[in-house]
Scaffold this active site. Sequence first.
Site, PDB file in Angstrom:
ATOM      1  N   ARG A 111       4.407 -15.646  -1.596  1.00  0.00           N
ATOM      2  CA  ARG A 111       5.500 -14.844  -1.041  1.00  0.00           C
ATOM      3  C   ARG A 111       4.980 -13.867   0.012  1.00  0.00           C
ATOM      4  NH1 ARG A 111       9.251 -11.702  -5.112  1.00  0.00           N
ATOM      5  NH2 ARG A 111       7.364 -10.425  -5.206  1.00  0.00           N
ATOM      6  N   ARG A 126       4.082   4.957  19.418  1.00  0.00           N
ATOM      7  CA  ARG A 126       5.414   4.644  18.907  1.00  0.00           C
ATOM      8  C   ARG A 126       6.287   3.974  19.969  1.00  0.00           C
ATOM      9  NH1 ARG A 126      10.623   6.675  18.356  1.00  0.00           N
ATOM     10  NH2 ARG A 126      11.594   6.050  16.386  1.00  0.00           N
ATOM     11  N   TYR A 145       5.161  -5.855   1.096  1.00  0.00           N
ATOM     12  CA  TYR A 145       4.335  -5.518  -0.060  1.00  0.00           C
ATOM     13  C   TYR A 145       4.511  -6.555  -1.153  1.00  0.00           C
ATOM     14  CZ  TYR A 145       8.385  -3.731  -2.740  1.00  0.00           C
ATOM     15  OH  TYR A 145       9.569  -3.614  -3.431  1.00  0.00           O
ATOM     16  N   LYS A 199      10.091  -9.190   1.559  1.00  0.00           N
ATOM     17  CA  LYS A 199       9.778  -8.050   0.685  1.00  0.00           C
ATOM     18  C   LYS A 199       9.202  -6.906   1.519  1.00  0.00           C
ATOM     19  CE  LYS A 199       7.818  -7.183  -3.921  1.00  0.00           C
ATOM     20  NZ  LYS A 199       8.983  -6.531  -4.499  1.00  0.00           N
ATOM     21  N   GLU A 255      21.588  -8.402  -6.647  1.00  0.00           N
ATOM     22  CA  GLU A 255      20.419  -8.207  -7.521  1.00  0.00           C
ATOM     23  C   GLU A 255      20.377  -6.741  -7.938  1.00  0.00           C
ATOM     24  OE1 GLU A 255      16.733  -8.892  -5.277  1.00  0.00           O
ATOM     25  OE2 GLU A 255      17.711  -8.154  -3.476  1.00  0.00           O
TER      26      GLU A 255
HETATM   27  N1  PDD Z   1      10.294  -5.276  -7.184  1.00  0.00           N
HETATM   28  N2  PDD Z   1      14.518  -7.920  -6.173  1.00  0.00           N
HETATM   29  C1  PDD Z   1      14.037  -6.801  -5.600  1.00  0.00           C
HETATM   30  C2  PDD Z   1      14.889  -6.069  -4.615  1.00  0.00           C
HETATM   31  C3  PDD Z   1      12.754  -6.344  -5.938  1.00  0.00           C
HETATM   32  O1  PDD Z   1      12.264  -5.232  -5.360  1.00  0.00           O
HETATM   33  C4  PDD Z   1      11.971  -7.063  -6.888  1.00  0.00           C
HETATM   34  C5  PDD Z   1      10.592  -6.641  -7.283  1.00  0.00           C
HETATM   35  C6  PDD Z   1      12.538  -8.223  -7.471  1.00  0.00           C
HETATM   36  C7  PDD Z   1      11.796  -9.046  -8.484  1.00  0.00           C
HETATM   37  O2  PDD Z   1      10.733  -9.749  -7.898  1.00  0.00           O
HETATM   38  P1  PDD Z   1       9.416 -10.109  -8.739  1.00  0.00           P
HETATM   39  O3  PDD Z   1       9.863 -10.839  -9.934  1.00  0.00           O
HETATM   40  O4  PDD Z   1       8.638 -10.974  -7.803  1.00  0.00           O
HETATM   41  O5  PDD Z   1       8.743  -8.794  -9.063  1.00  0.00           O
HETATM   42  C8  PDD Z   1      13.806  -8.616  -7.080  1.00  0.00           C
HETATM   43  C9  PDD Z   1       8.934  -4.834  -7.413  1.00  0.00           C
HETATM   44  C10 PDD Z   1       8.443  -5.091  -8.787  1.00  0.00           C
HETATM   45  C11 PDD Z   1       8.809  -3.384  -6.988  1.00  0.00           C
HETATM   46  O6  PDD Z   1       9.382  -3.062  -5.958  1.00  0.00           O
HETATM   47  O7  PDD Z   1       8.114  -2.602  -7.649  1.00  0.00           O
END
Ligand code: PDD
Length: 284
Positions: free
Chosen positions: A52, A100, A33, A147, A179
């Site tokens: 990304r 599945r 996503y 992601k 993070e």
């Molecule tokens: N989350 N690290 C993680 C684990 C994240 O889920 C996100 C973003 C970031 C920051 O990435 P960016 O600057 O590209 O948003 C770092 C999004 C916003 C979410 O899950 O809603």
Amino acid sequence: MSRIVYVNGEYLPEEEAKISIFDRGFLMADAVYEVASVLDGKLLDYAGHEARLARSLGELEIPMPASPEEILEIHRQLVTRNGVEEGAVYMQVTRGAADRDFAWTADMTPSLVLFTQAKAIVASPMAQRGSKVISLDDLRWHRRDIKTTQLLYASMAKMQAKAAGADDAWLVEDGKITEGTSNNAWIVTKDGVLVTRQLSNDLLAGITRASLMRYAAEAQISVEERAFTVEEAKGAAEAFVTSASAFVMPVVEIDGVKLGAGSPGPVATRLREIYVEESRRTAI
Ligand code: PDD
């Protein structure tokens, strides 16, 4: 009022949008996503999110569901059709539906879903008071650079933080912070240097992180990309997180230890202003 959402080629009221129960996104979290923020009805840092998405899909061998031009057009259509001035566009691509099985086949048709969320990001009450975080073990898988929608541990960590009277968690592995649950973690040293962990499979390469590094360089603020411990963070002058949904969010407390005066510091506050100004200027 019902939103108009996008599902596999169609714009529909949200109640009518449907995805198969055999979709691997639903059964296996076999999906990636992106979240792109919207200000003044325009998309922020869009090129980074587009790049990304392609990388995440490539790592999982999921085909691109549509051309980059089509995907941008869907973002814009949804922002316009839902009259979003400030908020976000959420986009998810799954490997698609199949009976599945742990194994997948290369011929699957990916699913593409997008929807908008209207919300105030600039005038955020949390940005005024600052966020409180607790540190927790990072129990996620080791491809955090992709992601994916496997967000259960991040959600559990967030719930644990709330139960402890905090707002969010910073995740720790081998004694160092990787993070936040949904954001990148930063500290400001007593010498005014910004520190954020170097990129690897241990964390997501945040788009907001990348933009802020450019803006910091332009403002002659030094950035060190290296891992840091919870102890170093507790002794820092300031801390903050970055993400598309929070921009630059000051962190004022770690595990109950206040940073400085326990209110948003001048560096995080200034970086937030710079981020909002620059993103407005470069929004598309
Ligand atoms: N989350 N690290 C993680 C684990 C994240 O889920 C996100 C973003 C970031 C920051 O990435 P960016 O600057 O590209 O948003 C770092 C999004 C916003 C979410 O899950 O809603």
